[in-house]
Design a protein around this motif. Structure first.
Motif, PDB file in Angstrom:
ATOM      1  N   LEU A   1       0.829  -1.203   0.000  1.00 59.97           N
ATOM      2  CA  LEU A   1       0.000   0.000   0.000  1.00 59.97           C
ATOM      3  C   LEU A   1       0.868   1.258   0.000  1.00 59.97           C
ATOM      4  O   LEU A   1       0.536   2.256  -0.653  1.00 59.97           O
ATOM      5  N   ASP A   2       1.983   1.185   0.714  1.00 61.55           N
ATOM      6  CA  ASP A   2       2.919   2.318   0.698  1.00 61.55           C
ATOM      7  C   ASP A   2       3.504   2.549  -0.699  1.00 61.55           C
ATOM      8  O   ASP A   2       3.766   3.690  -1.101  1.00 61.55           O
ATOM      9  N   LYS A   3       3.704   1.446  -1.456  1.00 69.70           N
ATOM     10  CA  LYS A   3       4.194   1.596  -2.829  1.00 69.70           C
ATOM     11  C   LYS A   3       3.161   2.339  -3.673  1.00 69.70           C
ATOM     12  O   LYS A   3       3.517   3.196  -4.505  1.00 69.70           O
ATOM     13  N   ALA A   4       1.895   2.004  -3.479  1.00 73.54           N
ATOM     14  CA  ALA A   4       0.829   2.702  -4.199  1.00 73.54           C
ATOM     15  C   ALA A   4       0.807   4.181  -3.823  1.00 73.54           C
ATOM     16  O   ALA A   4       0.687   5.064  -4.683  1.00 73.54           O
ATOM     17  N   LEU A   5       0.942   4.466  -2.536  1.00 72.59           N
ATOM     18  CA  LEU A   5       0.866   5.837  -2.045  1.00 72.59           C
ATOM     19  C   LEU A   5       2.103   6.654  -2.415  1.00 72.59           C
ATOM     20  O   LEU A   5       2.032   7.882  -2.502  1.00 72.59           O
ATOM     21  N   ALA A   6       3.223   5.980  -2.649  1.00 73.00           N
ATOM     22  CA  ALA A   6       4.423   6.696  -3.109  1.00 73.00           C
ATOM     23  C   ALA A   6       4.198   7.250  -4.517  1.00 73.00           C
ATOM     24  O   ALA A   6       4.748   8.282  -4.896  1.00 73.00           O
ATOM     25  N   ILE A   7       3.340   6.562  -5.290  1.00 77.27           N
ATOM     26  CA  ILE A   7       3.027   7.006  -6.655  1.00 77.27           C
ATOM     27  C   ILE A   7       1.876   8.009  -6.632  1.00 77.27           C
ATOM     28  O   ILE A   7       1.912   9.027  -7.313  1.00 77.27           O
ATOM     29  N   ASP A   8       0.865   7.695  -5.835  1.00 75.70           N
ATOM     30  CA  ASP A   8      -0.323   8.560  -5.749  1.00 75.70           C
ATOM     31  C   ASP A   8      -0.681   8.750  -4.274  1.00 75.70           C
ATOM     32  O   ASP A   8      -1.433   7.956  -3.708  1.00 75.70           O
ATOM     33  N   PRO A   9      -0.147   9.800  -3.651  1.00 73.24           N
ATOM     34  CA  PRO A   9      -0.382  10.007  -2.211  1.00 73.24           C
ATOM     35  C   PRO A   9      -1.843  10.267  -1.863  1.00 73.24           C
ATOM     36  O   PRO A   9      -2.211  10.220  -0.681  1.00 73.24           O
ATOM     37  N   LYS A  10      -2.676  10.502  -2.869  1.00 73.93           N
ATOM     38  CA  LYS A  10      -4.087  10.791  -2.611  1.00 73.93           C
ATOM     39  C   LYS A  10      -4.995   9.633  -3.037  1.00 73.93           C
ATOM     40  O   LYS A  10      -6.187   9.831  -3.247  1.00 73.93           O
ATOM     41  N   HIS A  11      -4.420   8.441  -3.175  1.00 75.98           N
ATOM     42  CA  HIS A  11      -5.218   7.284  -3.585  1.00 75.98           C
ATOM     43  C   HIS A  11      -6.041   6.806  -2.391  1.00 75.98           C
ATOM     44  O   HIS A  11      -5.530   6.199  -1.450  1.00 75.98           O
ATOM     45  N   VAL A  12      -7.319   7.120  -2.434  1.00 74.71           N
ATOM     46  CA  VAL A  12      -8.188   6.949  -1.260  1.00 74.71           C
ATOM     47  C   VAL A  12      -8.241   5.499  -0.791  1.00 74.71           C
ATOM     48  O   VAL A  12      -8.150   5.215   0.412  1.00 74.71           O
ATOM     49  N   ASN A  13      -8.402   4.563  -1.723  1.00 70.14           N
ATOM     50  CA  ASN A  13      -8.503   3.149  -1.312  1.00 70.14           C
ATOM     51  C   ASN A  13      -7.236   2.671  -0.609  1.00 70.14           C
ATOM     52  O   ASN A  13      -7.303   1.882   0.339  1.00 70.14           O
TER      53      ASN A  13
END
Length: 627
Positions: A329-341
């Motif tokens: 999930l941190d990898k996802a947020l490193a790309i898109d810090p505003k990814h709500v899911n």
């Protein structure tokens, strides 16, 4: 495109110089339907003159006819969809009954394995007949389709040819609609796309884009209708195949969705969105390991595909690998810090790790971006519940329910909060609402059982706990609560049996350890009871019921000083713990310290003024002090 304002058609009779002025709509007319005034005067259509109208009615006729045609297509799609659903049900049933994973085999007993073998061996008798029946029915329906195609002469029409101007205008309108789509103005985009399609009904990109817009407006059934139109033009249009799969996924038709996603992947095995969506469908089917396999395929092509990273994190969360889940999930947020899911799921992982304050921090980040994100609202409510802030929790759960009144987890959690507030009847009301939507929601079944237990309706409670266990035989809370109910029914040996089942699954389940200790106490096995209570206290040294029960056991063993030590520890954590107050009174009473005992009985009666047992003990001490 013909507009009503410039509909000027020359009469087919060369010597007639007037324009077409009338049109015949009679169903059985065999003459030429368009007439100028000269033709009309000849009375060619006199025998059905009521069906002859002015030419300016043609546009409304076209519009009505197009609607009828669309409705017919929609009906046909529904019929085929019903067939697809029945076929999917058949496939799913065959898979569930006759296909057994090796991992599941170890969880079956000998009778279940015997039943599996009997069924599987008998399947051989039916294989040929099943294939023959399906093959014959498929040929029949294909033959019917071909006959209708011929009868309606669908291959022979050619009403008009588009000129270059029409094609260009249709493309220009598509580009305007597509830009609105990119700007997330989906309704406005559809308006432009409709104009494009009206000029060129075969403009595939416009039709496909309209389907995508409808999907993003959560109009999944309508979206499928338009995606089917795209696929009728190009059956191998990957994006439309994928989008149809997505629509079916959002309609919770996960098996059907996978069918269409597989069609997309058969054409383009590296189509990332289809790979990712197939992973999501498998996740919704609780096939988490399989889901990860497909998500990894997507990530091998696009390591920065946020939805795949997020979904892999969700799968790991469902596999109780919370730390690993947070990594992805941190990898996802490193790309898109505003990814709500991803923000929400990280909050959920932290909640399962009992880091409730940290969890709320991440859930608040999700809610700062999308204040109406139901899962984040619900999970924040759950965190507050675990922090014993039940009123606050209900506030956030109500926010979730204001957006989605049928959100089962929010209904269930509100019921749990009310249970902790000792509002058991109210709690049952909300749990029943959850069960009306999902009768197999295990947590709601279990919590309803718990509420009935607190209302001293132990037999009824067991009924609901058994319903939970019929769905999930390894649901620890239900096993534990059934054990508690049996304890209150004085069936201590039976209670221990069910508590042992809970502990076989979770050896560190504090309530089960404590309740087993209490059962042994009632069986006068005080030393054994203390052994199990110590196990509970080794995990949670502040577990009030375990401290109190250990103190009670020590009292029965006449170890009064040690008994008071543990009972006072319980009261230091919960000064209003009524059972500890009674137990201290008992312990002091046993030592003939009646004046001190009175202090604790009076404290208990301030909390529960109508408790007759405590009143009796108080009267006994008072009499002893008078003698």
């Amino acid at each position: 495109m013909i507009q009503q304002a410039n509909l000027k058609l020359k009469c087919q009779v060369d010597e007639h110089k007037e324009e077409i002025d009338f049109v015949c709509y009679d169903q059985f007319c065999t003459g030429f339907r368009l007439q100028c005034f000269e033709c009309f005067k000849k009375g060619i259509h006199n025998n059905h003159i009521n069906d002859v109208k002015k030419i300016n009615t043609l546009m409304q006729f076209l519009e009505n006819n197009n609607k009828d045609c669309d409705n017919l297509i929609d009906d046909l799609n529904k019929y085929i969809e019903n067939v697809n659903q029945s076929f999917s049900q058949l496939k799913r049933g065959i898979t569930n009954k006759y296909s057994l994973l090796k991992e599941r085999l170890v969880n079956l007993d000998s009778c279940q394995i015997n039943d599996y073998l009997n069924s599987t061996i008998q399947l051989n008798e039916y294989k040929q007949s099943i294939s023959k029946i399906i093959e014959e029915q498929t040929k029949n329906i294909s033959h019917s389709f071909n006959n209708l195609y011929q009868q309606l002469q669908l291959s022979s029409f050619n009403y008009y040819q588009l000129d270059e101007n029409d094609i260009k205008l249709s493309e220009d309108l598509y580009k305007q609609g597509y830009q609105l789509y990119l700007d997330k103005k989906y309704n406005e985009a559809i308006e432009q796309l409709d104009k494009s399609i009206q000029i060129n009904p075969n403009n595939q990109v416009s039709i496909s884009c309209k389907g995508q817009c409808l999907r993003l407006l959560n109009k999944f059934e309508d979206a499928i209708t338009w995606l089917d139109k795209t696929l009728a033009i190009d059956p191998k249009h990957v994006n439309s195949l994928c989008n149809k799969g997505q629509c079916l996924m959002f309609l919770n038709k996960f098996e059907d969705a996978i069918t269409w996603l597989d069609k997309a992947l058969a054409i383009d095995p590296k189509h990332v969105v289809s790979l990712s969506d197939k992973g999501q469908c498998l996740r919704f089917l609780n096939k988490f390991e399989d889901a990860i396999t497909w998500l990894d395929k997507a990530l091998a092509i696009d390591p920065k595909h946020v939805n795949s990273l997020c979904n892999k994190g969700q799968c790991l969360r469902f596999l109780n690998k919370f730390e690993d889940a947070i990594t992805w999930l941190d990898k996802a947020l490193a790309i898109d810090p505003k990814h709500v899911n991803s923000l929400c799921n990280k909050g959920q992982c932290l909640r399962f790790l009992n880091k409730f304050e940290d969890a709320i921090t991440w859930l608040d980040k999700a809610l700062a971006i999308d204040p109406k994100h139901v899962n984040s609202l619900c999970n924040k409510g759950q965190c507050l519940r675990f922090l014993n802030k039940f009123e606050d929790a209900i506030t956030w759960l109500d926010k979730a329910l204001a957006i989605d009144p049928k959100h089962v987890n929010s209904l269930c959690n509100k019921g749990q909060c009310l249970r902790f507030l000792n509002k058991f009847e109210d709690a049952i009301t909300w749990l029943d609402k959850a069960l009306a939507i999902d009768p197999k929601h295990v947590n709601s079944l279990c919590n309803k059982g718990q509420c009935l237990r607190f209302l001293n309706k132990f037999e009824d409670a067991i009924t609901w706990l058994d319903k939970a266990l019929a769905i999930d035989p390894k649901h620890v809370n239900s096993l534990c609560n059934k054990g508690q109910c049996l304890r209150f029914l004085n069936k201590f040996e039976d209670a221990i049996t069910w508590l042992d089942k809970a502990l076989a699954i979770d050896p560190k389940h504090v309530n089960s350890l404590c309740n087993k200790g209490q059962c042994l106490r009632f069986l006068n096995k005080f030393e054994d009871a203390i052994t199990w209570l110590d196990k509970a206290l080794a995990i949670d040294p502040k577990h009030v019921n375990s401290l109190c029960s250990k103190g009670q056991c020590l009292r029965y063993l006449k170890q009064y000083d040690n008994s008071l030590t543990f009972l006072n520890q319980a009261l230091s954590i919960n000064p209003n713990h009524t059972f500890s107050l009674d137990c201290i009174g008992n312990c002091l009473q046993d030592q003939e310290k009646y004046q001190e005992a009175l202090i604790y009985y009076e404290r208990k009666l301030k909390i529960q003024p109508n408790d007759q047992w405590t009143k009796n003990q108080k009267e006994f001490c008072e009499k002893k002090l008078k003698n």
